[in-house]
Design a protein around this motif. Structure first.
Motif, PDB file in Angstrom:
ATOM      1  N   GLY A   1       4.648   3.067  -5.927  1.00  0.00           N
ATOM      2  CA  GLY A   1       4.683   3.171  -4.473  1.00  0.00           C
ATOM      3  C   GLY A   1       5.991   3.710  -3.938  1.00  0.00           C
ATOM      4  O   GLY A   1       6.265   3.598  -2.734  1.00  0.00           O
TER       5      GLY A   1
ATOM      6  N   ASP B   1      -2.648  -0.478  -8.656  1.00  0.00           N
ATOM      7  CA  ASP B   1      -3.241  -1.407  -7.697  1.00  0.00           C
ATOM      8  C   ASP B   1      -2.557  -2.779  -7.715  1.00  0.00           C
ATOM      9  O   ASP B   1      -3.207  -3.827  -7.857  1.00  0.00           O
TER      10      ASP B   1
ATOM     11  N   VAL C   1       0.936  -0.730  -3.400  1.00  0.00           N
ATOM     12  CA  VAL C   1       0.013  -0.157  -2.420  1.00  0.00           C
ATOM     13  C   VAL C   1       0.569  -0.314  -1.007  1.00  0.00           C
ATOM     14  O   VAL C   1       0.493   0.604  -0.187  1.00  0.00           O
TER      15      VAL C   1
ATOM     16  N   LEU D   1      -5.986  -1.665  -2.833  1.00  0.00           N
ATOM     17  CA  LEU D   1      -5.970  -0.432  -2.052  1.00  0.00           C
ATOM     18  C   LEU D   1      -6.873  -0.564  -0.832  1.00  0.00           C
ATOM     19  O   LEU D   1      -6.464  -0.272   0.304  1.00  0.00           O
TER      20      LEU D   1
END
Length: 421
Positions: free
Chosen positions: A48, A117, A122, A145
């Motif tokens: 991320g 995930d 996320v 997500l």
């Protein structure tokens, strides 16, 4: 309602606990993959992070890998034509999918790797980029997500939605969980009536599922990389998997044809393993990534690059579709069909049953039960130009009915972009 909410909380707690327990393994996997592909960007974006080069407020399409990216590109081209100021983000899980996006060299198109995930990854991704909407191509259902998008008011739309028999036949508690994720979507546009029914059966709200058609039926995007000018005719074995290259080359050498055999593996990074298998059969192999010259003595050309295959379809005499002679479920035979090429494929086409059946019903493709049968069919059609030309005529008629699908999907996404403005 309270029972549903409690079930959802319990499910998410267990899922996140499971993720936490597997963290050392998954983190190690990301490190190994990043090192293998020499991509720090892969590592950071899967966490991320590393998103400073990507603009905010993009229209976001998630495409798992190469096949989905190729499917999305014609749609993105049409959307750009209609909305020249809008910027689009494609996320993929794989570096090969990333390479396809990068090769487009379009100022309106950006790429990032989908964050793994984990809740934090996320959340960082979505809070940093603030996308105007998430369009998931086909079906990837990630609990964190979908949950973070939903709570962040990022609309989730599944386009070209499909459900594999493996998904619909999984454990009951998995189906129940997936069904609840589907209810977080704003709408699902399925590729067929069968897929529409499968989404509803899995748990999607019937009034939020529509059948819009299969984007993979639409013409592929034009690729920029050019193929070399060849003095010989050639046949393409496309998207091959482990052991198929060996099987197909054995067949090809038995036929003793003058044409060149072009092998385009689904995963180009398998080059060395493929060569190790093929060289005992013939050393007359040229490799694209090594810029080997194609001479009169060359029997096999290994197209171990990304983003060039469509260009090689244009001049092929015919195409053999890989992933169908081993239990992989096949690949999209409509990509070469849109170039007017006859396509031959094996028994394993579970992932593309509708496409295969439509082409077979119109006598626009040839399915064989094994490699020996492939040899017989190749011999027949390569030595009988009238039969090959008749097959190609049927191909042209079959794909002509699919050209509206890109515009239909662009209408749907465009209406949502208009609503944002």
């Amino acid at each position: 309602m309270t029972e549903n909410k409690n079930y959802r909380k319990k499910t998410m707690f267990l899922y996140r606990l499971f993720n936490l327990l597997l963290f050392p393994l998954t983190f190690g996997y990301l490190c190994i993959k990043a090192l293998r592909h020499k991509q720090l960007r892969y590592f950071l974006q899967r966490l991320g992070l590393g998103l400073s080069d990507i603009p905010k407020n993009c229209c976001w399409l998630h495409c798992a890998s190469v096949g989905e990216v190729n499917t999305a590109l014609p749609l993105l081209g049409e959307l750009h034509r209609r909305y020249p100021q809008q910027r689009f983000l494609i996320t993929t899980n794989t570096p090969t999918g990333a390479d396809i996006v990068t090769k487009q060299q379009q100022s309106y198109l950006f790429h990032a790797y989908l964050p793994f995930d984990w809740l934090l990854s996320v959340t960082l991704f979505i809070s940093n980029l603030k996308p105007v909407g998430l369009y998931v191509l086909e079906t990837e259902l990630w609990p964190n997500l979908f949950g973070v998008c939903y709570s962040s008011h990022v609309p989730i739309v599944i386009i070209n939605g499909r459900l594999s028999p493996r998904t619909t036949a999984t454990f009951k508690w998995v189906r129940k969980t997936l069904g609840r994720l589907l209810r977080l979507t704003e709408h699902i546009y399925a590729r067929s009536d069968n897929d529409k029914a499968a989404f509803v059966k899995l748990g999607a709200q019937p009034n939020k599922v529509s059948m819009l058609g299969n984007l993979k039926y639409s013409p592929p995007a034009v690729q920029s990389a050019a193929k070399p000018e060849l003095a010989v005719e050639y046949v393409v074995a496309a998207s091959t998997h482990d052991d198929e290259e060996l099987q197909i080359l054995k067949c090809w050498l038995q036929l003793q044809r003058d044409e060149l055999l072009v092998i385009a593996p689904r995963h180009p990074e398998r080059r060395d393993a493929i060569l190790q298998q093929l060289i005992p059969l013939t050393t007359a192999i040229a490799v694209r990534s090594k810029n080997d010259a194609i001479t009169a003595d060359t029997k096999v050309y290994l197209l171990d690059t990304v983003g060039e295959l469509n260009n090689w379809f244009t001049g092929a005499r015919l195409v053999v579709m890989g992933g169908s002679f081993v239990p992989r479920g096949g690949h999209n035979l409509l990509e070469p069909a849109h170039f007017g090429k006859a396509v031959f494929f094996g028994p394993s086409m579970e992932n593309f049953q509708d496409e295969a059946q439509q082409m077979l019903d119109q006598h626009a493709a040839v399915q064989v039960e094994d490699i020996n049968a492939l040899c017989r069919q190749l011999k027949h059609f390569l030595t009988n130009q009238d039969a090959l030309a008749s097959l190609e005529d049927n191909v042209s008629v079959a794909v002509a009915n699919f050209r509206h699908i890109v515009a239909d999907y662009a209408d749907i996404i465009g209406a949502r972009l208009d609503a944002i403005d």
